[in-house]
Write a protein that holds these residues in place. Structure first.
Motif, mmCIF file in Angstrom:
data_model
loop_
_atom_site.group_PDB
_atom_site.id
_atom_site.type_symbol
_atom_site.label_atom_id
_atom_site.label_comp_id
_atom_site.label_asym_id
_atom_site.label_seq_id
_atom_site.Cartn_x
_atom_site.Cartn_y
_atom_site.Cartn_z
ATOM 1 N N TRP A 15 37.531 64.781 -66.119
ATOM 2 C CA TRP A 15 38.941 64.676 -65.745
ATOM 3 C C TRP A 15 39.319 65.856 -64.859
ATOM 4 N N ASP A 16 40.095 65.570 -63.771
ATOM 5 C CA ASP A 16 40.576 66.664 -62.932
ATOM 6 C C ASP A 16 41.999 67.046 -63.354
ATOM 7 N N ASN A 17 42.596 67.974 -62.617
ATOM 8 C CA ASN A 17 43.922 68.467 -62.979
ATOM 9 C C ASN A 17 45.027 67.427 -62.818
ATOM 10 N N GLU A 18 44.748 66.354 -62.023
ATOM 11 C CA GLU A 18 45.745 65.309 -61.816
ATOM 12 C C GLU A 18 45.497 64.098 -62.701
ATOM 13 N N LYS A 60 39.070 58.355 -73.944
ATOM 14 C CA LYS A 60 40.424 58.278 -73.401
ATOM 15 C C LYS A 60 40.521 57.131 -72.401
ATOM 16 N N TYR A 61 41.747 56.766 -72.040
ATOM 17 C CA TYR A 61 41.977 55.779 -70.983
ATOM 18 C C TYR A 61 43.324 56.101 -70.330
ATOM 19 N N PRO A 69 46.273 60.929 -69.956
ATOM 20 C CA PRO A 69 45.528 59.805 -70.543
ATOM 21 C C PRO A 69 45.777 59.691 -72.050
ATOM 22 N N MET A 70 45.675 58.460 -72.536
ATOM 23 C CA MET A 70 45.793 58.188 -73.973
ATOM 24 C C MET A 70 44.435 58.412 -74.636
ATOM 25 N N LYS A 71 44.452 58.819 -75.905
ATOM 26 C CA LYS A 71 43.217 59.131 -76.614
ATOM 27 C C LYS A 71 43.018 58.172 -77.780
ATOM 28 N N CYS A 96 37.102 56.007 -70.758
ATOM 29 C CA CYS A 96 36.455 57.167 -70.152
ATOM 30 C C CYS A 96 35.955 58.081 -71.258
ATOM 31 N N LYS A 97 34.626 58.342 -71.264
ATOM 32 C CA LYS A 97 34.014 59.106 -72.349
ATOM 33 C C LYS A 97 33.465 60.412 -71.814
#
Length: 597
Positions: A15-18, A60-61, A69-71, A96-97
Motif C-alpha cells: 500500500w502507498d500513502n494514497e 484488506k480491500y 481500506p477496509m480490513k 489485497c494481502k
C-alpha cells in the motif's frame, strides 16, 4: 444449492500513502456464502505457499479510490465483505494481502501453527527426550518463580497447542519441545539449543546477530505449591468450606491428570491461603490501620490495641457502636467465655454477649489475647467496664475458669458472678461418677427451684445419695448457681449457652490470621443485627415470637390450676403435677400471694 462467490486476489504488493495497492501478483479464489475466517485463511495458505494466520498476514480491500481500506479480521467483517461481493462483479473489491513484519519473539509469542505432525528440518537441533515428572514453564528474560501467575490455559498436555506465551505450564518437557518445533516449522524460523537438561530448556536464534532467546525451567516444589495454590483459591476462600488435602489431590488429578502426594496437597492449600490472606505475621502489621478504620466507619465504636514493652502484639479489643447503643435495652446479664485460636500464632479469643428483649444474642465485645490467664481476663473485663459501665441488677455468667473468677472479683467487686449450670454439672459428673445418673435429675430441678424450702428438700435428697456432693456445691456457693439463693435476677440465663453459640458461629474463622478474624467477627455481628432488626420490624405482637409462644404455653398450663382461700387477704394457687424425682413421686406446690383488689 449454496451460492459460490468468485474473488480476485492481489498479493506480494504493498500500500502507498494514497491507499493504492501496487506491484502485486494476481490470483483468485472461490468462497461459499457460509465461509468463515478459517476457510479464507486456508485458501490463502494454498495461494501463498506459507501458513497464513491473522498474526502473519493482513487482508484488506478498497471500497473507493484514495479511501482508507477496509480490513477483514474476524467472521463478522468477512460476512460483510461477502455480502458486498455478491452484489458486485468479479473485478470489484479485490482482496489485497500483505505479510506482517515479524521477529522471532513475535512468532513464539503470537503465532498459531497448523495442527501438523511434520518432523523438524535439518537446520533444527532436536533435543534429547527426557523423562520429567515436574511441569515446565517458559520463562523469558529474568523471570522470578515468586512472580508466577496462573495462565488461563492451565496445565498444557496437548503437543499441538497453538501458541506459546509467558506464564504457561506444560505437563512434560517433551510436550513443550513438540509445541516449539511445530511452531518453528510452520512459521519458517530456525533456532538452536543452547542448553537442555532435566531442569532447563534454553533456545537461541541460529543467527548469532539476533538477540532472541527462549528459556524454560522445571518448577521447584515452592513454585508447584504456588501454582496449585492459585488453582484452588476459590475453594478455600470461605472459612466455612471444608476443603481437605485429599480433596485437592482428587481435583488436581481429575482436572489436570497430575498426582500430588498428601504433603504437597497440604502445602498447596497453605500456599492458597497465603495468596488470599497474606502471611500471618503481616496480618499483625495491619491491625493499627484496621482498628482506626473500624472507629472511622463506625463512629462511637471502641477499639484498643495493647503492646508489650518490646513493641510486640499483646491484646486487641473491639466493641461496635451498635452493641454499645443496644446494651441499655438488653437484659443486664453479661455472659463471657474464651476459645482457643488455630492460626499460626495461636492465641485465644474472649467474647462477651447478652440477650435483647426478644431473646436474641447481642455480642458486646471481643478480644484477641495470648491465653486465658488472670492478666488477659482482667484487661478484657476492664475494657468492658470502660465501654459499658455497670447497671443495676447486673450479673456476669461464665464457666468456672479460675482466671475469670479472679478477674471479676477485682474489676466487678459488687456484681454477682454466676456459674453456668451445664459446666457445673460437668464438674459434678466428673467428680462423682457413681451416682451421676440419679444426681442429674435432682441437680437441675434443685438449681431452678424458686423457694429455699423446695431447694432444701432436693439438697437433702442429694445428701442422702452422696454427701460429698453437698459439700462440693456448698464450697462453690449456692448463690452462684441456684435461683432460690441468687442475689440477683438471672432472667432465666442459667447457662453460658449464648457465648457457646457465638463460639460455634466463629469456629471456622479461628483458623484465620488476626486481621481476617476481626473482620469476620465484625461482619458476622453486622449480619446478625440486620437479621434481628428485620425480624423485629416484621413482628406483629407485643412480645417477640419466642416469648409470645412461651406466654401462650404458660397460659394453657395455668388453666389447670385451682385457687383456695388461705387467709382473708391471701390466696393459694395449687398446682398438682407428676414428677418422679428420687423418692418424690407426687408434689403439691402452694404459692401464697396478696390478693390485689
Amino acid at each position: 444449492m449454496e451460492e459460490e462467490i468468485v474473488i480476485l486476489v492481489q498479493h506480494s504488493g504493498g500500500w502507498d500513502n494514497e491507499h493504492n495497492f501496487n506491484n502485486f501478483i494476481v490470483d483468485g479464489l472461490t468462497l461459499k456464502e457460509s465461509s468463515n475466517l478459517d476457510t479464507i485463511l486456508d485458501e490463502i495458505t494454498k495461494i501463498l505457499g506459507i501458513y497464513a494466520s491473522m498474526d502473519t498476514i493482513e487482508i484488506k480491500y478498497s471500497v473507493k479510490q484514495n479511501y482508507t481500506p477496509m480490513k477483514i479480521y474476524n467472521d463478522r467483517s468477512l460476512r460483510w465483505y461477502l455480502d458486498l461481493k455478491r452484489k458486485s462483479c468479479f473485478t470489484d473489491f479485490p482482496l489485497c494481502k500483505t505479510l506482517k513484519e515479524k521477529n522471532c519473539d513475535e512468532i513464539l509469542s503470537n503465532s498459531i501453527p497448523n495442527n501438523s505432525t511434520s518432523n523438524s528440518s535439518q537446520d533444527m537441533q532436536l533435543v534429547q527426550r527426557v523423562q520429567l515428572t515436574q511441569s515446565l514453564m517458559p520463562i523469558h528474560g529474568n523471570y522470578s518463580r515468586d512472580e508466577i501467575e496462573i495462565d488461563e490455559d492451565g496445565i498444557i498436555d496437548n503437543r499441538f497447542h497453538k501458541y506459546i506465551k509467558e506464564g504457561q505450564l506444560y505437563m512434560k518437557k517433551e510436550i513443550l519441545q513438540d509445541v516449539v518445533n511445530h511452531i518453528a516449522i510452520k512459521e519458517n524460523f530456525q533456532f538452536k539449543v543452547k542448553r537442555s537438561s532435566s531442569t532447563r530448556y534454553y533456545l537461541v536464534c541460529v543467527d548469532d546477530q539476533c538477540s532472541w532467546y527462549f528459556k524454560s525451567s522445571s518448577l521447584n516444589n515452592s513454585s508447584i505449591f504456588k501454582f496449585v495454590g492459585g488453582l484452588i483459591t476459590s475453594n478455600v476462600d470461605d472459612p466455612k468450606t471444608i476443603y481437605t488435602p485429599a480433596d485437592i489431590q482428587r481435583d488436581i488429578r481429575k482436572q489436570y491428570g497430575v498426582d500430588l502426594n498428601y504433603m504437597k496437597a497440604w502445602r498447596a492449600k497453605e500456599k492458597a491461603l497465603e495468596i488470599l490472606r497474606g502471611k500471618p505475621r503481616d496480618s499483625y502489621r495491619k491491625l493499627p490501620s484496621y482498628l482506626y478504620m473500624v472507629r472511622h466507619t463506625n463512629p462511637g465504636s471502641v477499639t484498643r490495641l495493647e503492646k508489650a514493652e518490646d513493641g510486640r502484639f499483646l491484646y486487641a479489643y473491639v466493641a461496635l457502636y451498635a452493641s454499645i447503643k443496644g446494651w441499655e435495652y438488653c437484659m443486664p446479664v453479661v455472659v463471657v467465655d474464651g476459645s482457643f485460636l488455630k492460626a499460626a500464632y495461636r492465641g485465644t479469643i474472649l467474647t462477651a454477649c447478652t440477650q435483647d428483649a426478644a431473646g436474641k444474642i447481642l455480642p458486646l465485645a471481643f478480644a484477641v489475647v495470648d491465653s486465658e490467664n488472670d492478666a488477659s481476663w482482667k484487661w478484657f473485663l476492664e475494657k468492658i467496664r470502660e465501654t459499658y459501665g455497670t447497671r443495676e441488677g447486673m450479673s456476669i455468667v461464665s464457666d468456672r475458669h479460675e482466671s475469670i473468677l479472679n478477674a471479676t472479683s477485682v474489676v466487678y467487686p459488687g456484681v454477682p458472678h454466676c456459674v453456668c449450670l451445664y459446666h457445673l454439672w460437668g464438674n459434678v459428673k466428673k467428680n462423682f461418677r457413681k451416682h451421676h445418673k440419679i444426681l442429674r435429675k435432682i441437680f437441675f430441678v434443685m438449681a431452678n427451684a424458686y423457694t429455699t424450702e423446695e431447694f432444701d428438700q432436693y439438697m437433702a435428697e442429694t445428701y442422702r445419695i452422696d454427701k460429698r456432693v453437698k459439700e462440693y456445691l456448698f464450697d462453690i456457693g449456692y448463690h452462684r448457681w441456684s435461683i432460690a439463693h441468687s442475689n440477683v435476677n438471672r432472667f432465666m440465663v442459667m447457662t453460658s449457652n449464648i457465648a457457646e453459640s457465638v463460639n460455634a458461629a466463629d469456629k471456622e474463622a479461628r483458623d484465620l490470621p488476626i486481621y481476617d478474624l476481626l473482620d469476620y467477627l465484625m461482619k458476622m455481628i453486622g449480619r446478625w443485627n440486620n437479621t434481628n432488626r428485620n425480624e423485629a420490624i416484621a413482628t406483629g405482637t407485643t412480645l417477640s415470637t419466642k416469648y409470645e409462644d412461651l406466654m401462650r404455653e404458660k397460659m394453657k398450663e395455668s388453666q389447670g390450676m385451682t385457687f383456695m382461700i388461705a387467709e382473708d387477704d391471701m390466696w393459694s394457687i395449687c398446682v398438682k403435677g407428676y414428677a418422679r424425682v428420687g423418692n418424690f413421686k407426687w408434689m403439691l406446690c402452694r404459692v401464697s400471694m396478696p390478693w390485689l383488689l
